[in-house]
Scaffold this active site. Structure first.
Site, PDB file in Angstrom:
ATOM      1  N   HIS A 184     -11.889   2.882   2.636  1.00 14.63           N
ATOM      2  CA  HIS A 184     -11.663   4.323   2.483  1.00 14.63           C
ATOM      3  C   HIS A 184     -11.645   5.040   3.840  1.00 14.63           C
ATOM      4  O   HIS A 184     -11.045   6.104   3.963  1.00 14.63           O
ATOM      5  CB  HIS A 184     -12.700   4.908   1.522  1.00 14.63           C
ATOM      6  CG  HIS A 184     -12.564   4.329   0.130  1.00 14.63           C
ATOM      7  ND1 HIS A 184     -13.625   4.092  -0.703  1.00 14.63           N
ATOM      8  CD2 HIS A 184     -11.455   3.902  -0.551  1.00 14.63           C
ATOM      9  CE1 HIS A 184     -13.179   3.559  -1.840  1.00 14.63           C
ATOM     10  NE2 HIS A 184     -11.869   3.432  -1.772  1.00 14.63           N
TER      11      HIS A 184
ATOM     12  N   HIS B 294      -3.702  -0.131  -7.700  1.00 19.75           N
ATOM     13  CA  HIS B 294      -4.858  -0.634  -8.456  1.00 19.75           C
ATOM     14  C   HIS B 294      -5.958   0.410  -8.274  1.00 19.75           C
ATOM     15  O   HIS B 294      -6.812   0.289  -7.397  1.00 19.75           O
ATOM     16  CB  HIS B 294      -5.327  -1.987  -7.918  1.00 19.75           C
ATOM     17  CG  HIS B 294      -4.314  -3.087  -8.062  1.00 19.75           C
ATOM     18  ND1 HIS B 294      -3.153  -3.137  -7.333  1.00 19.75           N
ATOM     19  CD2 HIS B 294      -4.299  -4.180  -8.874  1.00 19.75           C
ATOM     20  CE1 HIS B 294      -2.459  -4.208  -7.679  1.00 19.75           C
ATOM     21  NE2 HIS B 294      -3.137  -4.864  -8.614  1.00 19.75           N
TER      22      HIS B 294
ATOM     23  N   SER C  57     -10.690   5.467  -4.329  1.00 22.49           N
ATOM     24  CA  SER C  57      -9.511   5.825  -3.522  1.00 22.49           C
ATOM     25  C   SER C  57      -8.691   6.977  -4.124  1.00 22.49           C
ATOM     26  O   SER C  57      -8.214   7.832  -3.359  1.00 22.49           O
ATOM     27  CB  SER C  57      -8.634   4.582  -3.306  1.00 22.49           C
ATOM     28  OG  SER C  57      -8.358   3.916  -4.520  1.00 22.49           O
TER      29      SER C  57
ATOM     30  N   GLU D  32      -3.393   1.900 -13.265  1.00 23.72           N
ATOM     31  CA  GLU D  32      -4.636   1.187 -13.583  1.00 23.72           C
ATOM     32  C   GLU D  32      -4.447   0.554 -14.959  1.00 23.72           C
ATOM     33  O   GLU D  32      -3.974   1.218 -15.879  1.00 23.72           O
ATOM     34  CB  GLU D  32      -5.811   2.179 -13.576  1.00 23.72           C
ATOM     35  CG  GLU D  32      -7.128   1.630 -14.106  1.00 23.72           C
ATOM     36  CD  GLU D  32      -7.581   0.347 -13.403  1.00 23.72           C
ATOM     37  OE1 GLU D  32      -7.596   0.293 -12.174  1.00 23.72           O
ATOM     38  OE2 GLU D  32      -7.901  -0.620 -14.116  1.00 23.72           O
TER      39      GLU D  32
ATOM     40  N   ASP E 152       1.341  -2.097 -14.709  1.00 22.65           N
ATOM     41  CA  ASP E 152       1.058  -3.110 -13.702  1.00 22.65           C
ATOM     42  C   ASP E 152       1.398  -2.553 -12.304  1.00 22.65           C
ATOM     43  O   ASP E 152       2.528  -2.140 -12.049  1.00 22.65           O
ATOM     44  CB  ASP E 152       1.897  -4.356 -14.008  1.00 22.65           C
ATOM     45  CG  ASP E 152       1.729  -5.395 -12.924  1.00 22.65           C
ATOM     46  OD1 ASP E 152       0.580  -5.692 -12.559  1.00 22.65           O
ATOM     47  OD2 ASP E 152       2.746  -5.891 -12.405  1.00 22.65           O
ATOM     48  N   GLY E 153       0.408  -2.560 -11.435  1.00 22.42           N
ATOM     49  CA  GLY E 153       0.584  -1.973 -10.113  1.00 22.42           C
ATOM     50  C   GLY E 153       1.683  -2.627  -9.299  1.00 22.42           C
ATOM     51  O   GLY E 153       2.407  -1.952  -8.566  1.00 22.42           O
TER      52      GLY E 153
ATOM     53  N   ASP F  55      -4.804  -2.645  -3.823  1.00 22.52           N
ATOM     54  CA  ASP F  55      -6.230  -2.995  -3.818  1.00 22.52           C
ATOM     55  C   ASP F  55      -6.600  -3.784  -5.074  1.00 22.52           C
ATOM     56  O   ASP F  55      -7.393  -3.326  -5.904  1.00 22.52           O
ATOM     57  CB  ASP F  55      -7.028  -1.669  -3.724  1.00 22.52           C
ATOM     58  CG  ASP F  55      -8.521  -1.895  -3.657  1.00 22.52           C
ATOM     59  OD1 ASP F  55      -8.951  -3.015  -3.325  1.00 22.52           O
ATOM     60  OD2 ASP F  55      -9.269  -0.941  -3.939  1.00 22.52           O
TER      61      ASP F  55
HETATM   62  C1  LIG Z   1     -10.802  -3.064  -6.559  1.00 27.57           C
HETATM   63  S1  LIG Z   1     -10.509  -2.126  -7.987  1.00 27.57           S
HETATM   64  C2  LIG Z   1      -9.764  -0.663  -7.394  1.00 27.57           C
HETATM   65  C3  LIG Z   1     -10.635   0.252  -6.605  1.00 27.57           C
HETATM   66  C4  LIG Z   1      -9.960   1.496  -6.100  1.00 27.57           C
HETATM   67  N1  LIG Z   1      -8.688   1.203  -5.445  1.00 27.57           N
HETATM   68  C5  LIG Z   1     -10.856   2.211  -5.119  1.00 27.57           C
HETATM   69  O1  LIG Z   1     -10.780   1.943  -3.911  1.00 27.57           O
HETATM   70  O2  LIG Z   1     -11.622   3.068  -5.571  1.00 27.57           O
HETATM   71  C6  LIG Z   1      -9.134  -2.946  -8.702  1.00 27.57           C
HETATM   72  C7  LIG Z   1      -8.647  -2.324  -9.998  1.00 27.57           C
HETATM   73  O3  LIG Z   1      -7.392  -2.909 -10.342  1.00 27.57           O
HETATM   74  C8  LIG Z   1      -7.267  -2.953 -11.752  1.00 27.57           C
HETATM   75  N2  LIG Z   1      -6.183  -3.912 -12.035  1.00 27.57           N
HETATM   76  C9  LIG Z   1      -6.236  -5.264 -12.108  1.00 27.57           C
HETATM   77  N3  LIG Z   1      -4.993  -5.779 -12.234  1.00 27.57           N
HETATM   78  C10 LIG Z   1      -4.134  -4.734 -12.206  1.00 27.57           C
HETATM   79  C11 LIG Z   1      -2.720  -4.619 -12.257  1.00 27.57           C
HETATM   80  N4  LIG Z   1      -1.931  -5.705 -12.342  1.00 27.57           N
HETATM   81  N5  LIG Z   1      -2.168  -3.386 -12.193  1.00 27.57           N
HETATM   82  C12 LIG Z   1      -2.942  -2.274 -12.098  1.00 27.57           C
HETATM   83  N6  LIG Z   1      -4.297  -2.314 -12.032  1.00 27.57           N
HETATM   84  C13 LIG Z   1      -4.880  -3.534 -12.097  1.00 27.57           C
HETATM   85  C14 LIG Z   1      -8.655  -3.350 -12.199  1.00 27.57           C
HETATM   86  O4  LIG Z   1      -8.863  -2.965 -13.547  1.00 27.57           O
HETATM   87  C15 LIG Z   1      -9.535  -2.568 -11.197  1.00 27.57           C
HETATM   88  O5  LIG Z   1      -9.927  -1.326 -11.736  1.00 27.57           O
END
Ligand SMILES: C[S@@+](CC[C@H](N)C(=O)[O-])C[C@H]1O[C@@H](n2cnc3c(N)ncnc32)[C@H](O)[C@@H]1O
Length: 280
Positions: free
Chosen positions: A19, A42, A100, A118, A143-144, A164
């Site tokens: 961050h 993500h 984030s 998400e 899907d991200g 992320d």
């Molecule tokens: C490390 S965390 C994110 C933290 C956030 N970026 C932050 O810094 O506050 C990863 C997130 O990705 C989500 N996730 C997993 N696979 C994903 C995908 N293919 N597309 C979108 N989100 C996904 C998970 O549910 C999780 O909440």
């Protein structure tokens, strides 16, 4: 498989590094009076209660943001990040950690845009609720990696793409490289910021090698280790790989890394690194 919940890890040393870098990139993009897109592939839940059951169970934030929060000699490079965290902790007591998306929400201007994806069935509604009244924002349950293809290039032709993933699946290590390539094909001037954990060093060596092989130039690696590399202890370090970093970022991170390391790792273990994977 979606078992990862960021609430267990929010505010840990890896979030502090991630961050800090995210905030500095956003501040640099704001130096031009032109809008940009912040795309968070993500995004997580957005807001985390540090006294909640999940954060308390691991206590990771105690060795992360809590250590930074206690200091009164904050380097200037941390100001945008800590200002954003302070917004959620107005009493001065550290209760909430903004993920984030909320850090971006605090720092972006009225004419910038935030797009977030998400997939988790519990975290997605929490995130959507956070942004219900924010006209700059779009929150998708999608899907991200797909969204990198779908949303680039942005209309504004300026942007930060934060990638992320939780790396709970081994395929994430390949998917991040593929999606950066896809994104770069569509939007070569965007800033891409990829987070990675060091659990097994060989996975990161391979990731870096695959990025080199893409032929993309201007890739900066920033890493903070709290322990020596090991194959037994879980995450010993984390890093950010930034493509097209703002010109000041290398210097800013060189300035702030000694302070971050001293504050986050009082034992002095581990290391810091700011280095080009591929320069110009
Ligand atoms: C490390 S965390 C994110 C933290 C956030 N970026 C932050 O810094 O506050 C990863 C997130 O990705 C989500 N996730 C997993 N696979 C994903 C995908 N293919 N597309 C979108 N989100 C996904 C998970 O549910 C999780 O909440």
């Amino acid at each position: 498989m979606l078992s990862y919940r960021h609430s267990y890890h929010a505010g840990n040393h890896a979030d502090v590094l991630k961050h800090t870098v995210q905030s500095l990139i956003i501040e640099a993009l704001k130096e031009k009076d032109k809008p940009f897109l912040y795309l968070d592939t993500h995004a997580g839940a957005g807001r985390y209660l540090l006294s909640g059951e999940q954060a308390e169970r691991t206590g990771e934030y105690l060795e992360g943001i809590a250590r930074v929060w206690q200091q009164d000699d904050l380097p200037a490079e941390l100001e945008p990040y800590i200002t954003a965290v302070s917004h959620f902790n107005r009493s001065g007591q550290l209760r909430y950690y903004p993920g984030s998306p909320l850090i971006a929400r605090q720092l972006l201007r009225d004419f910038d845009k935030l797009h977030m994806t998400e997939l988790h069935p519990s975290d997605y509604p929490l995130l959507r609720q956070e942004f219900q009244k924010d006209e700059r924002a779009k929150v998708l349950k999608a899907d991200g990696y797909q969204q990198i293809k779908a949303q680039l290039p942005p209309q504004s032709r300026r942007g930060l793409i934060l990638i992320d993933p939780p790396y709970e699946m081994k395929t994430d290590y390949q998917d991040v490289v593929k999606s950066i390539q896809e994104g770069y094909k569509r939007f070569a001037t965007g800033v891409y910021a990829l987070w990675y954990p060091v659990v097994l060093r060989q996975n990161i060596k391979r990731l870096v090698h695959e990025l080199e092989e893409t032929g993309i130039r201007r890739i900066l690696q920033i890493e903070l280790a709290v322990l020596p590399d090991s194959d037994r202890r879980g995450m010993s370090a984390s890093g950010m790989i930034v493509i097209n970093p703002p010109w000041k970022l290398e210097q800013q991170m060189n300035n702030v890394m000694p302070w971050l390391h001293k504050t986050l790792v009082p034992s002095g273990h581990g290391h810091t690194l700011v280095k080009w994977i591929t320069p110009e």
